[in-house]
Scaffold this motif. Structure first.
Motif, PDB file in Angstrom:
ATOM      1  N   MET A  71      -3.152  -8.476  13.535  1.00  0.00           N
ATOM      2  CA  MET A  71      -2.544  -7.984  12.110  1.00  0.00           C
ATOM      3  C   MET A  71      -1.614  -9.282  11.168  1.00  0.00           C
ATOM      4  O   MET A  71      -0.435  -9.256  11.121  1.00  0.00           O
ATOM      5  N   PRO A  72      -2.125  -9.252   9.713  1.00  0.00           N
ATOM      6  CA  PRO A  72      -0.882 -10.272   8.555  1.00  0.00           C
ATOM      7  C   PRO A  72       0.161  -9.528   8.953  1.00  0.00           C
ATOM      8  O   PRO A  72       1.218  -9.710   8.897  1.00  0.00           O
ATOM      9  N   PHE A  73      -0.289  -7.598   8.521  1.00  0.00           N
ATOM     10  CA  PHE A  73       1.182  -7.025   7.853  1.00  0.00           C
ATOM     11  C   PHE A  73       1.279  -6.158   9.065  1.00  0.00           C
ATOM     12  O   PHE A  73      -0.360  -5.119   9.092  1.00  0.00           O
ATOM     13  N   ALA A  74       1.704  -5.549   9.130  1.00  0.00           N
ATOM     14  CA  ALA A  74       2.109  -3.437   9.861  1.00  0.00           C
ATOM     15  C   ALA A  74       1.942  -3.469   8.385  1.00  0.00           C
ATOM     16  O   ALA A  74       2.252  -3.376   7.145  1.00  0.00           O
ATOM     17  N   LEU A  75       0.456  -1.830   8.850  1.00  0.00           N
ATOM     18  CA  LEU A  75       0.528  -1.205   7.170  1.00  0.00           C
ATOM     19  C   LEU A  75       1.408  -0.007   8.026  1.00  0.00           C
ATOM     20  O   LEU A  75       1.801   0.862   8.379  1.00  0.00           O
ATOM     21  N   LEU A  76       2.421  -0.058   6.072  1.00  0.00           N
ATOM     22  CA  LEU A  76       3.130   1.711   6.280  1.00  0.00           C
ATOM     23  C   LEU A  76       2.584   2.448   5.570  1.00  0.00           C
ATOM     24  O   LEU A  76       2.456   2.792   4.121  1.00  0.00           O
ATOM     25  N   GLY A  77       2.077   3.315   6.361  1.00  0.00           N
ATOM     26  CA  GLY A  77       1.008   3.914   6.317  1.00  0.00           C
ATOM     27  C   GLY A  77       1.572   6.328   5.775  1.00  0.00           C
ATOM     28  O   GLY A  77       2.973   6.062   5.798  1.00  0.00           O
ATOM     29  N   MET A  78       0.393   6.668   5.360  1.00  0.00           N
ATOM     30  CA  MET A  78       1.260   8.194   5.161  1.00  0.00           C
ATOM     31  C   MET A  78       2.099   8.568   6.289  1.00  0.00           C
ATOM     32  O   MET A  78       2.813  10.168   6.114  1.00  0.00           O
ATOM     33  N   SER A  79       1.956   8.240   7.594  1.00  0.00           N
ATOM     34  CA  SER A  79       2.464   8.849   8.292  1.00  0.00           C
ATOM     35  C   SER A  79       4.121   8.772   8.704  1.00  0.00           C
ATOM     36  O   SER A  79       5.086   9.380   8.722  1.00  0.00           O
ATOM     37  N   PHE A  80       4.263   7.686   7.605  1.00  0.00           N
ATOM     38  CA  PHE A  80       5.868   7.252   6.381  1.00  0.00           C
ATOM     39  C   PHE A  80       5.749   8.086   5.441  1.00  0.00           C
ATOM     40  O   PHE A  80       6.794   8.981   4.647  1.00  0.00           O
ATOM     41  N   LEU A  81       4.845   7.723   4.784  1.00  0.00           N
ATOM     42  CA  LEU A  81       5.255   8.133   3.280  1.00  0.00           C
ATOM     43  C   LEU A  81       4.615   8.901   2.539  1.00  0.00           C
ATOM     44  O   LEU A  81       5.152   9.805   1.834  1.00  0.00           O
ATOM     45  N   ASN A  82       4.440  10.232   3.619  1.00  0.00           N
ATOM     46  CA  ASN A  82       4.072  11.448   3.630  1.00  0.00           C
ATOM     47  C   ASN A  82       5.512  12.400   3.467  1.00  0.00           C
ATOM     48  O   ASN A  82       5.803  13.906   3.341  1.00  0.00           O
ATOM     49  N   ARG A  83       6.347  11.511   3.811  1.00  0.00           N
ATOM     50  CA  ARG A  83       7.549  12.664   3.778  1.00  0.00           C
ATOM     51  C   ARG A  83       8.630  12.056   2.532  1.00  0.00           C
ATOM     52  O   ARG A  83       9.383  11.885   2.666  1.00  0.00           O
ATOM     53  N   MET A  84       7.866  11.052   1.672  1.00  0.00           N
ATOM     54  CA  MET A  84       8.851  10.676   0.471  1.00  0.00           C
ATOM     55  C   MET A  84       8.149  10.361  -1.020  1.00  0.00           C
ATOM     56  O   MET A  84       7.268  11.771  -0.730  1.00  0.00           O
ATOM     57  N   GLU A  85       9.210  11.012  -1.433  1.00  0.00           N
ATOM     58  CA  GLU A  85       8.551  11.094  -3.421  1.00  0.00           C
ATOM     59  C   GLU A  85       8.693   9.564  -3.813  1.00  0.00           C
ATOM     60  O   GLU A  85       9.199   8.855  -3.696  1.00  0.00           O
ATOM     61  N   MET A  86       7.470   9.790  -4.068  1.00  0.00           N
ATOM     62  CA  MET A  86       6.837   8.434  -4.182  1.00  0.00           C
ATOM     63  C   MET A  86       6.844   7.901  -6.154  1.00  0.00           C
ATOM     64  O   MET A  86       6.052   9.092  -6.649  1.00  0.00           O
ATOM     65  N   GLN A  87       7.062   7.233  -6.602  1.00  0.00           N
ATOM     66  CA  GLN A  87       7.478   7.389  -7.834  1.00  0.00           C
ATOM     67  C   GLN A  87       7.136   5.831  -8.044  1.00  0.00           C
ATOM     68  O   GLN A  87       6.885   4.619  -8.017  1.00  0.00           O
ATOM     69  N   ARG A  88       5.476   5.664  -9.238  1.00  0.00           N
ATOM     70  CA  ARG A  88       5.268   4.173  -9.948  1.00  0.00           C
ATOM     71  C   ARG A  88       5.568   3.589 -10.517  1.00  0.00           C
ATOM     72  O   ARG A  88       5.430   4.729 -11.639  1.00  0.00           O
ATOM     73  N   ASP A  89       6.364   2.676 -11.552  1.00  0.00           N
ATOM     74  CA  ASP A  89       6.303   2.412 -12.988  1.00  0.00           C
ATOM     75  C   ASP A  89       5.995   1.104 -13.076  1.00  0.00           C
ATOM     76  O   ASP A  89       7.146  -0.017 -13.043  1.00  0.00           O
ATOM     77  N   GLY A  90       5.537   0.885 -13.660  1.00  0.00           N
ATOM     78  CA  GLY A  90       4.904  -0.465 -13.659  1.00  0.00           C
ATOM     79  C   GLY A  90       4.160  -1.505 -12.814  1.00  0.00           C
ATOM     80  O   GLY A  90       3.760  -1.255 -11.029  1.00  0.00           O
ATOM     81  N   ASP A  91       5.238  -2.197 -12.621  1.00  0.00           N
ATOM     82  CA  ASP A  91       5.379  -2.880 -10.867  1.00  0.00           C
ATOM     83  C   ASP A  91       5.928  -2.845  -9.637  1.00  0.00           C
ATOM     84  O   ASP A  91       6.242  -3.305  -9.352  1.00  0.00           O
ATOM     85  N   THR A  92       6.770  -1.743  -9.842  1.00  0.00           N
ATOM     86  CA  THR A  92       7.930  -1.227  -9.597  1.00  0.00           C
ATOM     87  C   THR A  92       7.306   0.175  -8.772  1.00  0.00           C
ATOM     88  O   THR A  92       6.893   1.103  -9.627  1.00  0.00           O
ATOM     89  N   MET A  93       7.780   0.221  -7.184  1.00  0.00           N
ATOM     90  CA  MET A  93       7.860   1.683  -6.487  1.00  0.00           C
ATOM     91  C   MET A  93       8.883   2.346  -5.938  1.00  0.00           C
ATOM     92  O   MET A  93       9.218   0.956  -4.842  1.00  0.00           O
ATOM     93  N   THR A  94       9.211   3.101  -5.990  1.00  0.00           N
ATOM     94  CA  THR A  94      10.329   3.921  -5.620  1.00  0.00           C
ATOM     95  C   THR A  94      10.023   4.955  -4.584  1.00  0.00           C
ATOM     96  O   THR A  94       9.399   5.524  -5.392  1.00  0.00           O
ATOM     97  N   LEU A  95      10.491   4.706  -3.163  1.00  0.00           N
ATOM     98  CA  LEU A  95       9.924   5.821  -3.012  1.00  0.00           C
ATOM     99  C   LEU A  95      11.579   6.571  -2.436  1.00  0.00           C
ATOM    100  O   LEU A  95      12.331   5.675  -1.850  1.00  0.00           O
ATOM    101  N   LYS A  96      11.542   8.142  -2.340  1.00  0.00           N
ATOM    102  CA  LYS A  96      12.876   8.208  -2.136  1.00  0.00           C
ATOM    103  C   LYS A  96      12.171   9.684  -0.354  1.00  0.00           C
ATOM    104  O   LYS A  96      11.767  10.272  -0.660  1.00  0.00           O
ATOM    105  N   LYS A  97      13.446  10.012   0.243  1.00  0.00           N
ATOM    106  CA  LYS A  97      12.577   9.732   1.135  1.00  0.00           C
ATOM    107  C   LYS A  97      13.469  11.515   0.859  1.00  0.00           C
ATOM    108  O   LYS A  97      14.153  12.223   0.867  1.00  0.00           O
ATOM    109  N   ARG A  98      12.667  12.798   1.516  1.00  0.00           N
ATOM    110  CA  ARG A  98      12.325  14.092   1.685  1.00  0.00           C
ATOM    111  C   ARG A  98      13.300  14.725   2.073  1.00  0.00           C
ATOM    112  O   ARG A  98      13.470  15.417   2.463  1.00  0.00           O
ATOM    113  N   TYR A  99      12.713  14.925   3.435  1.00  0.00           N
ATOM    114  CA  TYR A  99      13.234  15.245   4.265  1.00  0.00           C
ATOM    115  C   TYR A  99      13.294  14.077   5.639  1.00  0.00           C
ATOM    116  O   TYR A  99      12.500  13.092   6.051  1.00  0.00           O
TER     117      TYR A  99
END
Length: 218
Positions: free
Chosen positions: A190-218
Motif C-alpha cells: 500500500m502507498p501509505f498505512a491507513l490511520l483507521g478507527m482502531s486509533f481514531l476512535n480514542r481521539m477527539e477530532m476537530q476539523r478547522d479548514g485545512d487543519t485537523m487536531t487529534l487529541k487523545k481521550r484515553y
C-alpha cells in the motif's frame, strides 16, 4: 500615564520569563539513510535532510556520529542509536495532553509521519477504515509476522481482500502514543498505512479548514 518604576520592572521581568521559557514539545526523529559522516533525518514529519556529524539542527537534534549501519543521535538530551528506518522522539511535558495538529495536502488528504514499534511509517488519516491498515512491505519492515495473526476478509475500494488481524505493540503520531492497537495487514503493498478507527476512535477530532487536531481521550 507613566507607570511607576516598580511596575515597569515587574512587567519587564514577567515578559523576560515568558520569552525565555523553553518550548516543550515532542521532536519526532527518523533515520532515513546514512552517508559517510552524515545522516539523512526526518524531523517531526518534515522532508528528509542531510545532517553532518557534530551538527545540531534548529530543532535541537544533534548527530553525534555515524558508522556503516547506525547513527548516534542526541535527542532531548539523551543519546540514541538508530538503524535506518527506526524512529525516536523526545518526550513531551508530562502535564500536557497528547495531541497532534495535521495539515491537509492539496487534495484534502491528511498525511503524517509516525512510527509503529519504533519504525517510521507514513500514515494517511482514513475515518472510513475500521482499523489501522498496513501493506505487506510495511509490515515486513516493521517486523510483524502476519502468519501469527488471524485471517479475515475485508472490503476495499477494489473489492474484497484477504487480511490478517494483528496487535501493534506501540503506535505513535506526534505526541500521541497508544499501545496494543488492533491492525490489519494486507497481502499487497500500500502507498501509505491507513490511520483507521482502531486509533481514531480514542481521539477527539476537530476539523478547522485545512487543519485537523487529534487529541487523545484515553
Amino acid at each position: 500615564m507613566a507607570l511607576p518604576s516598580a511596575c515597569r520592572f515587574s512587567l519587564a521581568v514577567g515578559l523576560y520569563l515568558v520569552l525565555a521559557a523553553p518550548l516543550v514539545h515532542a521532536v519526532d526523529v527518523g533515520l532515513a539513510g546514512l552517508f559517510p559522516g552524515k545522516a539523512l533525518l526526518t524531523i517531526s514529519g518534515g522532508p528528509p535532510r542531510i545532517v553532518a556529524a557534530g551538527v545540531t539542527t534548529p530543532e535541537g537534534v544533534r548527530v553525534v556520529s555515524t558508522d556503516g549501519e547506525t547513527a548516534t543521535l542526541e535527542v532531548g538530551g539523551k543519546k540514541r542509536v538508530l538503524r535506518v528506518g527506526q524512529n525516536v522522539a523526545a518526550q513531551p511535558s508530562t502535564g500536557g495532553s497528547q495531541k497532534v495538529v495535521l495539515t491537509a495536502d492539496s487534495a484534502g488528504h491528511f498525511l503524517t509521519s509516525g512510527n509503529i514499534n519504533g519504525t517510521t511509517v507514513r500514515f494517511l488519516v482514513d475515518t472510513g477504515a475500521s482499523m489501522v491498515s498496513l501493506g505487506a512491505s510495511d509490515a515486513r519492515r516493521i517486523g510483524i509476522d502476519a502468519s501469527k495473526g488471524e485471517q479475515a476478509i475485508t472490503s476495499t475500494a477494489n473489492g474484497q481482500a484477504v487480511v490478517t488481524r494483528v496487535k501493534l505493540d506501540n503506535l505513535r503520531v506526534g505526541e500521541i502514543t497508544m499501545n496494543n492497537v488492533d491492525a490489519l495487514v494486507h497481502q499487497q503493498d500500500m502507498p501509505f498505512a491507513l490511520l483507521g478507527m482502531s486509533f481514531l476512535n480514542r481521539m477527539e477530532m476537530q476539523r478547522d479548514g485545512d487543519t485537523m487536531t487529534l487529541k487523545k481521550r484515553y
